[in-house]
Scaffold this motif. Structure first.
Motif, PDB file in Angstrom:
ATOM      1  N   SER A 175      47.272  39.580 -13.182  1.00  0.00           N
ATOM      2  CA  SER A 175      47.176  38.435 -14.090  1.00  0.00           C
ATOM      3  C   SER A 175      45.718  38.175 -14.424  1.00  0.00           C
ATOM      4  N   TYR A 286      49.547  40.233 -17.239  1.00  0.00           N
ATOM      5  CA  TYR A 286      49.879  38.854 -17.608  1.00  0.00           C
ATOM      6  C   TYR A 286      48.622  38.185 -18.149  1.00  0.00           C
ATOM      7  N   ASN A 322      52.317  40.139 -20.995  1.00  0.00           N
ATOM      8  CA  ASN A 322      52.828  38.775 -21.134  1.00  0.00           C
ATOM      9  C   ASN A 322      51.857  37.909 -21.908  1.00  0.00           C
ATOM     10  N   ASP A 338      56.115  34.811 -22.082  1.00  0.00           N
ATOM     11  CA  ASP A 338      56.209  34.119 -20.802  1.00  0.00           C
ATOM     12  C   ASP A 338      56.310  32.622 -21.047  1.00  0.00           C
ATOM     13  N   CYS A 355      57.481  32.036 -15.618  1.00  0.00           N
ATOM     14  CA  CYS A 355      56.626  32.043 -14.427  1.00  0.00           C
ATOM     15  C   CYS A 355      56.591  30.625 -13.863  1.00  0.00           C
TER      16      CYS A 355
END
Length: 536
Positions: A175, A286, A322, A338, A355
């Motif tokens: 991420s 992400y 994402n 997301d 998430c």
């Protein structure tokens, strides 16, 4: 000032790219535009099958164990995190975020044990935070000296997670939240508007490379960490409200644009993001952004990543990107949307992801003390709802500053492991049915506003010719009624986790009625496998 693409990516050729920011290799089916990405991209089957990812959202902001966005709010007088910092570490003009990095030792981090617990809990992919808004790289960063191999734990956090995930047979993701550091961290250049130290600027405003001589950060420039002064509060703000109002307007908005007049920040972000992608070859990236970071720059790195994925996998695309709050269907076909801490109210044609976290994104000791984590029941209900609508759940388990999991988190993971071991057949590798479910409880898109589910709330999935019905709670009368199957021939019903004895069933005016055995005390919700011609 609006930066041109050439200004923003002026340093990119040094990283092996063309001047336009495109991959240097010849075979580039993915070009950096929404139209091209949407036309070429197909979500890989591994992601569609995975359904559940677990996330180690862990970095130096976990050290105070005071919750999310500590690095920003410790510099805002009147905020509880400022008060926490003052009490435990000192005034932020003297002891700043840089000092928390020095305290981050990860001395109780046992990544092998955590990875085993994640896998046992049912994770099919594991995500490691590579860079947060605090502008610190949790990996062996080639382009940023403020990274976890040089200071803090002096370990490659991302690299360790990646190696263990591969060994466990899991997919791996990273991420990236760093595109917002340029405005998010500007509170570190502020000052107290009230009190004994009113007007004295915080540490970011005064620290230079020379100040580190002979310290643990000798040779590093604090301005590279804090981002440099870009939106600095002006002198003369004399109340907490005035300072808060100024930050709300100038630094507190969720900006996806480059910092005005500072292409170097964008180049640094780009090179660091690409470095992590090329070094760890993640299956998922992400981006904590609305759309993609910095507009065209985000498109450039996404196209680069997709093309690299094809190289790594013999021409097969295995990459997932994402992004949030995608504005149009074209974008949802180019990357996987997301939804942070939120749900959708219908089956989506394109795969998507929610998430969320069982607590705060960064570890919060007070939340632990009051038993405020999500329960296993809440999480598996959310998982069932999400999967029934063609989505995945990425769930963060917040780790303590020292790298350990607390006893409540271990208990949670054990409970999740027990549930997925019994009911995973109805989750993993499934696809949506013709409707996602039935029941009286309305879906609120915000998880904080979601009303409790009842035993009449059902969710449906399909796999291998079978239909699965997941009941959000165990019916008190032992009768499960499925109105969606009224008048439909069903040959057999089996309760997952039970022996092979089929459940009694009959058609009633209300729908298909299934008689259940006595509810086990440890089962938060149930799943039934249904078979019959014409069900799917």
């Amino acid at each position: 000032m609006v930066l041109t693409r050439r200004q923003v990516l002026g340093a990119v050729p040094a990283a092996g790219l063309t001047a336009a920011g495109l991959p240097a290799f010849a075979d580039n089916p993915f070009q950096p535009s929404w139209d091209c990405l949407a036309a070429q991209y197909r979500t890989p089957d591994w992601f569609r099958d995975a359904k559940l990812g677990l996330w180690a959202h862990w970095g130096p902001q976990c050290v105070p164990e005071a919750g999310d966005w500590y690095g920003r709010f410790m510099y805002k007088q009147g905020h509880r995190m400022y008060d926490h910092h003052l009490k435990h570490y000192g005034h932020p003009s003297d002891t700043g975020f840089i000092d928390l990095i020095g305290r981050w030792r990860a001395e109780k981090w046992d990544p092998r044990d955590v990875m085993a617990r994640f896998k046992s809990a049912g994770a099919r992919y594991v995500v490691s935070m590579a860079q947060h808004h605090d502008n610190f790289d949790c990996f062996d960063s080639r382009y940023h000296a403020w990274n976890s191999t040089r200071v803090g734990p002096k370990r490659d956090i991302v690299g360790t997670w990646e190696k263990l995930a591969r060994q466990a047979g899991l997919r791996f993701g990273i991420s990236n939240h760093g595109a917002h550091a340029w405005h998010w961290f500007q509170t570190a250049y502020g000052y107290d508007p009230e009190g004994a130290k009113a007007g004295i600027r915080y540490d970011a405003n005064r620290l230079t490379r020379a100040d580190g001589k002979g310290t643990w950060w000798d040779g590093l420039d604090p301005q590279d960490l804090y981002g440099g002064p870009m939106r600095v509060p002006p002198a003369g703000l004399t109340s907490i409200k005035a300072m808060d109002d100024w930050h709300d307007v100038h630094t507190g908005q969720w900006l996806e644009t480059p910092p005005p007049g500072n292409p170097a920040f964008v180049r640094s972000w780009y090179l660091r993001a690409l470095d992590a992608i090329e070094k760890y070859r993640p299956d998922l990236v992400y981006f904590d952004n609305y759309g993609l970071p910095f507009g065209q720059v985000g498109l450039d790195i996404t196209a680069r990543y997709y093309n690299l994925s094809r190289q790594w996998h013999g021409g097969r695309l295995e990459a997932v990107v994402n992004g949030k709050r995608l504005a149009e269907d074209r974008q949802r076909k180019a990357i996987v949307e997301d939804h942070e801490r939120s749900f959708v109210d219908e089956i989506r044609p394109d795969p998507w992801q929610t998430c969320t976290c069982i607590g705060q994104w960064h570890y919060d000791r007070a939340l632990y003390d009051r038993g405020g984590y999500k329960s296993v029941t809440q999480v598996v209900q959310s998982l069932s709802d999400i999967v029934s609508k063609n989505g995945n759940l990425l769930l963060s388990i917040p780790m303590r500053g020292d790298g350990s999991l607390d006893d409540l988190e271990i208990r949670f993971l054990d409970g999740l492991a027990a549930w997925t071991a019994t009911n995973g057949e109805a989750i993993f590798g499934t696809r949506p049915w013709r409707r996602y479910g039935e029941g009286p409880t309305r879906i609120d898109k915000s998880e904080t506003k979601q009303a409790p589910f009842t035993s009449a709330d059902l969710r449906f999935t399909t796999r291998g010719g079978n239909l699965y019905a997941l009941a959000m709670a165990w019916p008190a009368d032992g009768k499960l009624t499925i109105t969606s199957l009224a008048g439909t021939a069903v040959d057999r019903a089996d309760l997952l986790g039970r022996d092979g004895t089929p459940l009694p069933l009959r058609q009633t005016a209300a729908g298909l009625e299934i008689t259940l055995p006595e509810a086990p005390n440890t089962t938060p919700m149930l799943a039934v496998r249904l078979s019959g011609r014409g069900l799917i």
